[in-house]
Design a protein around this motif. Structure first.
Motif, PDB file in Angstrom:
ATOM      1  N   GLU A  96     -23.569  -4.996  17.874  1.00  0.00           N
ATOM      2  CA  GLU A  96     -23.772  -6.210  18.647  1.00  0.00           C
ATOM      3  C   GLU A  96     -25.099  -6.865  18.266  1.00  0.00           C
ATOM      4  O   GLU A  96     -26.058  -6.198  17.895  1.00  0.00           O
ATOM      5  CB  GLU A  96     -23.777  -5.877  20.139  1.00  0.00           C
ATOM      6  N   PRO A  97     -25.184  -8.206  18.392  1.00  0.00           N
ATOM      7  CA  PRO A  97     -26.409  -8.885  17.988  1.00  0.00           C
ATOM      8  C   PRO A  97     -27.595  -8.576  18.875  1.00  0.00           C
ATOM      9  O   PRO A  97     -28.729  -8.811  18.503  1.00  0.00           O
ATOM     10  CB  PRO A  97     -26.013 -10.370  18.085  1.00  0.00           C
ATOM     11  N   THR A  98     -27.336  -8.049  20.086  1.00  0.00           N
ATOM     12  CA  THR A  98     -28.460  -7.738  20.960  1.00  0.00           C
ATOM     13  C   THR A  98     -29.234  -6.552  20.415  1.00  0.00           C
ATOM     14  O   THR A  98     -28.707  -5.699  19.708  1.00  0.00           O
ATOM     15  CB  THR A  98     -27.966  -7.398  22.373  1.00  0.00           C
ATOM     16  N   SER A  99     -30.492  -6.478  20.792  1.00  0.00           N
ATOM     17  CA  SER A  99     -31.338  -5.378  20.324  1.00  0.00           C
ATOM     18  C   SER A  99     -30.902  -4.090  20.970  1.00  0.00           C
ATOM     19  O   SER A  99     -30.821  -4.002  22.188  1.00  0.00           O
ATOM     20  CB  SER A  99     -32.804  -5.681  20.683  1.00  0.00           C
TER      21      SER A  99
ATOM     22  N   THR B 265     -33.589   6.962  25.886  1.00  0.00           N
ATOM     23  CA  THR B 265     -34.138   5.604  25.963  1.00  0.00           C
ATOM     24  C   THR B 265     -33.064   4.560  26.228  1.00  0.00           C
ATOM     25  O   THR B 265     -33.386   3.391  26.392  1.00  0.00           O
ATOM     26  CB  THR B 265     -34.857   5.245  24.650  1.00  0.00           C
ATOM     27  N   ALA B 266     -31.793   4.965  26.260  1.00  0.00           N
ATOM     28  CA  ALA B 266     -30.712   4.019  26.521  1.00  0.00           C
ATOM     29  C   ALA B 266     -29.509   4.785  27.072  1.00  0.00           C
ATOM     30  O   ALA B 266     -29.319   5.966  26.761  1.00  0.00           O
ATOM     31  CB  ALA B 266     -30.321   3.278  25.240  1.00  0.00           C
ATOM     32  N   PRO B 267     -28.675   4.143  27.895  1.00  0.00           N
ATOM     33  CA  PRO B 267     -27.475   4.814  28.414  1.00  0.00           C
ATOM     34  C   PRO B 267     -26.520   5.156  27.281  1.00  0.00           C
ATOM     35  O   PRO B 267     -26.221   4.312  26.428  1.00  0.00           O
ATOM     36  CB  PRO B 267     -26.865   3.765  29.357  1.00  0.00           C
ATOM     37  N   HIS B 268     -26.016   6.389  27.253  1.00  0.00           N
ATOM     38  CA  HIS B 268     -25.071   6.799  26.233  1.00  0.00           C
ATOM     39  C   HIS B 268     -24.436   8.119  26.646  1.00  0.00           C
ATOM     40  O   HIS B 268     -24.881   8.770  27.597  1.00  0.00           O
ATOM     41  CB  HIS B 268     -25.759   6.960  24.871  1.00  0.00           C
ATOM     42  N   LEU B 269     -23.393   8.499  25.944  1.00  0.00           N
ATOM     43  CA  LEU B 269     -22.745   9.792  26.147  1.00  0.00           C
ATOM     44  C   LEU B 269     -23.197  10.758  25.061  1.00  0.00           C
ATOM     45  O   LEU B 269     -23.061  10.481  23.874  1.00  0.00           O
ATOM     46  CB  LEU B 269     -21.218   9.644  26.084  1.00  0.00           C
ATOM     47  N   HIS B 270     -23.750  11.888  25.475  1.00  0.00           N
ATOM     48  CA  HIS B 270     -24.150  12.982  24.587  1.00  0.00           C
ATOM     49  C   HIS B 270     -23.007  13.997  24.648  1.00  0.00           C
ATOM     50  O   HIS B 270     -22.828  14.700  25.644  1.00  0.00           O
ATOM     51  CB  HIS B 270     -25.471  13.563  25.111  1.00  0.00           C
ATOM     52  N   PHE B 271     -22.190  14.068  23.580  1.00  0.00           N
ATOM     53  CA  PHE B 271     -20.977  14.884  23.582  1.00  0.00           C
ATOM     54  C   PHE B 271     -21.187  16.137  22.727  1.00  0.00           C
ATOM     55  O   PHE B 271     -21.614  16.051  21.576  1.00  0.00           O
ATOM     56  CB  PHE B 271     -19.809  14.079  23.017  1.00  0.00           C
TER      57      PHE B 271
ATOM     58  N   GLY C  92     -25.019  -2.168  24.936  1.00  0.00           N
ATOM     59  CA  GLY C  92     -25.969  -2.621  23.928  1.00  0.00           C
ATOM     60  C   GLY C  92     -27.137  -3.362  24.547  1.00  0.00           C
ATOM     61  O   GLY C  92     -26.961  -4.326  25.293  1.00  0.00           O
ATOM     62  N   GLY C  93     -28.361  -2.935  24.267  1.00  0.00           N
ATOM     63  CA  GLY C  93     -29.556  -3.581  24.793  1.00  0.00           C
ATOM     64  C   GLY C  93     -29.969  -3.125  26.176  1.00  0.00           C
ATOM     65  O   GLY C  93     -31.027  -3.523  26.662  1.00  0.00           O
ATOM     66  N   ALA C  94     -29.158  -2.301  26.852  1.00  0.00           N
ATOM     67  CA  ALA C  94     -29.511  -1.831  28.195  1.00  0.00           C
ATOM     68  C   ALA C  94     -30.545  -0.722  28.106  1.00  0.00           C
ATOM     69  O   ALA C  94     -30.448   0.164  27.262  1.00  0.00           O
ATOM     70  CB  ALA C  94     -28.268  -1.331  28.922  1.00  0.00           C
TER      71      ALA C  94
ATOM     72  N   TRP D   9     -15.991   2.539  21.201  1.00  0.00           N
ATOM     73  CA  TRP D   9     -17.371   2.947  21.466  1.00  0.00           C
ATOM     74  C   TRP D   9     -18.071   3.158  20.124  1.00  0.00           C
ATOM     75  O   TRP D   9     -17.461   3.568  19.139  1.00  0.00           O
ATOM     76  CB  TRP D   9     -17.393   4.246  22.263  1.00  0.00           C
ATOM     77  N   ARG D  10     -19.385   2.894  20.102  1.00  0.00           N
ATOM     78  CA  ARG D  10     -20.159   3.029  18.870  1.00  0.00           C
ATOM     79  C   ARG D  10     -20.777   4.413  18.718  1.00  0.00           C
ATOM     80  O   ARG D  10     -21.208   5.018  19.702  1.00  0.00           O
ATOM     81  CB  ARG D  10     -21.264   1.976  18.828  1.00  0.00           C
TER      82      ARG D  10
END
Length: 586
Positions: A573-576, A150-156, A73-75, A47-48
């Motif tokens: 990843e190359p996606t935005s 603004t994007a799906p992620h885990l806030h830990f 990435g990009g979602a 994971w990034r």
């Protein structure tokens, strides 16, 4: 009071208040992390790091880091995104459900927090380290509190004594979070855009739905029906309190069926399941196709647990035309059939059924401890190490002591005892009564009436179990005393299973974590070596450490601390990629 005295008193009060405030601030500092933590996603995936530290903390620093799975990435938040990757518990503890989030209370006032969660698998109860919690999202429960992204992620984040800690200094598998959001371990550094591979313990289901397909025929080789019934009773005895079992009995037709139901409750073993086994006859001709197809229909229609399986208990003899492939239904639904041979003649049929569905063949024609054999089968179904198992006797007015070694650093230890005797009908077994107590290495006694936050117990007329979080390391004693038992005693089967150990204890802030010796003689990279970046982030093949559970007859070796190998820093990843914005906690 003179004015000068009042001023002096005010000054002293101010100094005292400042010292108290300083102590309170220090009490929530990440350097006081009391337990080791895994990276909070499943082993083998990178994971990034996407943002942090950010959010409000008691010491004025950012309280959280943001992480993103490889497929996010990009979602965007309005895309209906659902990740393939799971967030897992960083250590064992009790789950607390919150809007858009979960927390896990690890005891001692220390909690870990997981925000932006959807598809929650658990919202209460106990979890072990590495157990799946849910998947990442934005604010699936709506904009409750100040949740936004603004994007799906885990806030830990972490909490100590009710206050959110600054995330700088937190140790995750030896990776120490720096004030700028980079994570450092030895000579490696991973910052925003870089990837981290987890070695969290492999996920395993906590309960199972199982259908027993029980051959109820006689044959020319003698009547092995007693062995069939013994194997079925032994599996019920091995089941966990949250397991469900259904039973299909058959000869040339299905002549008995008990639907999936909880095996154990506070009132003891389920009476309908026991009666189904106790009343099985031994007549007619055997048609394996009938029993296997009926078992699959039951499991597909009513099975709800994550772990599901069929168990065919038979001599395997087919008295009608060619057997064919009655297991096709199980194979189609990716459900294993484990086959148990209790008589000679049809072993090849049973081997073919288990092999074709990914199950295991067990031959009970050879002398074995039947109760422990069924314990091992149940643990296979829930994808866990079987641990140690043995059968001993309990006598009236005499205490039998059986010892087990619990290695250091285990997240959980479960002790189970059952005296449901496989070789006699359940009304005979239920007449026995056994008192089961645990004695910890420190001398502390645990009984059925003991109430502790780190203890979960279950008991009935033929069983007793204890499950402890963060158990003491050392030799535990299980003490058995018969309350009602025949003169020759009553057989009691005891089993110990432990969950994977935690990672290394946290290293004090500013110190470098100690390196662990490699388990193979291959050279380790020097501390000054810089990993070569990969062209794109991808799941990394890392080995999940498996705890070694000793047998009670020998002194166990300590569970090895997992060795986490150097992880190359992936290129984004190359996606935005929309950068997740800070997510203040409600």
């Amino acid at each position: 009071m003179p004015r000068s005295a009042r001023l002096l008193l005010c000054a002293l009060l101010a100094i005292t208040a400042g010292l108290i405030a300083l102590q309170n601030g220090e009490s929530a500092h990440a350097s006081q992390q009391p337990i080791g933590l895994w990276l909070p996603w499943e082993a083998g995936t990178a994971w990034r790091v996407t943002f942090g530290p950010h959010g409000t903390s008691s010491d004025g620093s950012g309280s959280a880091l943001d992480f993103q799975p490889p497929d996010a990435g990009g979602a965007a938040c309005d895309s209906g995104f659902s990740s393939r990757y799971w967030v897992v518990a960083a250590a064992a503890g009790r789950v607390i459900d919150l809007p858009n989030a979960l927390e896990v209370d690890h005891g001692g006032g220390f909690r870990t927090g997981y925000m932006h969660m959807q598809e929650k698998l658990v919202t209460s109860g106990e979890v072990v380290a590495g157990e799946r919690l849910g998947k990442v999202s934005c604010c699936p429960d709506g904009p409750v509190g100040n949740c936004w992204a603004t994007a799906p992620h885990l806030h830990f984040y972490t909490v100590l004594q009710g206050a959110k800690q600054g995330i700088a200094g937190i140790n995750l598998e030896g990776w120490v979070v720096q004030p700028d959001g980079c994570l450092v371990r030895g000579g490696e550094s991973v910052c925003v855009g870089g990837g981290l591979a987890s070695n969290a313990p492999a996920h395993s289901p906590q309960n199972a739905d199982v259908v027993l397909m029980l051959d109820a025929t006689g044959d020319a080789n003698g009547d092995p029906q007693r062995a069939r019934l013994a194997a079925a009773r032994a599996y019920l005895a091995a089941a966990a309190p949250d397991d469900r079992v259904g039973i299909v009995t058959y000869n040339s037709l299905v002549h008995g069926e008990t639907h999936l139901r909880a095996v154990k409750s506070k009132d003891g073993m389920d009476a309908d399941l026991l009666q189904r086994i106790d009343t099985v006859g031994a007549d007619g001709l055997a048609d394996q196709r009938v029993g296997v197809r009926a078992g699959c229909r039951e499991l597909v229609r009513l099975g709800k647990a994550e772990a599901k399986a069929g168990v065919l208990i038979s001599d395997g003899v087919q008295d009608f035309r060619r057997l064919g492939t009655p297991q096709a239904c199980f194979k189609e639904h990716h459900l294993p059939v484990h086959t148990v041979a209790v008589g000679p003649g049809g072993e090849e049929n049973l081997k073919q059924i288990s092999r074709d569905t990914g199950g295991q063949f067990i031959n009970l024609n050879e002398p074995k401890d039947l109760a422990c054999e069924m314990h091992r089968l149940r643990m296979l179904i829930v994808e866990r190490e079987a641990g140690a198992c043995r059968t001993d006797a309990a006598f009236v007015d005499k205490t039998t002591r059986v010892t087990f070694e619990v290695p250091a650093g285990q997240a959980e230890a479960s002790f189970s005892a059952t005296w449901l005797r496989p070789d006699v009908p359940s009304p005979v077994s239920s007449k026995a009564r056994v008192d089961v107590k645990l004695v910890a290495p420190s001398g502390r006694t645990i009984a059925p009436a003991t109430e502790r936050a780190d203890l979960k117990s279950a008991s009935g007329n033929t069983y007793q179990s204890y499950s402890l979080l963060s158990p003491e390391a050392g030799v535990w004693s299980v003490r058995l005393t018969g309350k009602e038992a025949p003169p020759e005693g009553v057989a009691v089967t005891l089993a110990l299973t432990t969950s994977a150990a935690r990672p290394l204890p946290p290293t004090p802030l500013g110190e470098e974590p100690a390196r662990q010796p490699e388990q193979t003689p291959t050279p380790s990279p020097t501390e000054s070596a810089t990993p070569t970046p990969e062209p794109s982030p991808k799941p990394l093949a890392t080995t999940t450490p498996t705890p070694q559970t000793p047998t009670p007859a020998s002194t166990a070796e300590s569970t090895p601390t997992p060795t986490v190998k150097a992880t190359p820093t992936p290129t984004p990843e190359p996606t935005s990629l929309p950068t997740p914005t800070p997510s203040p906690q409600p």
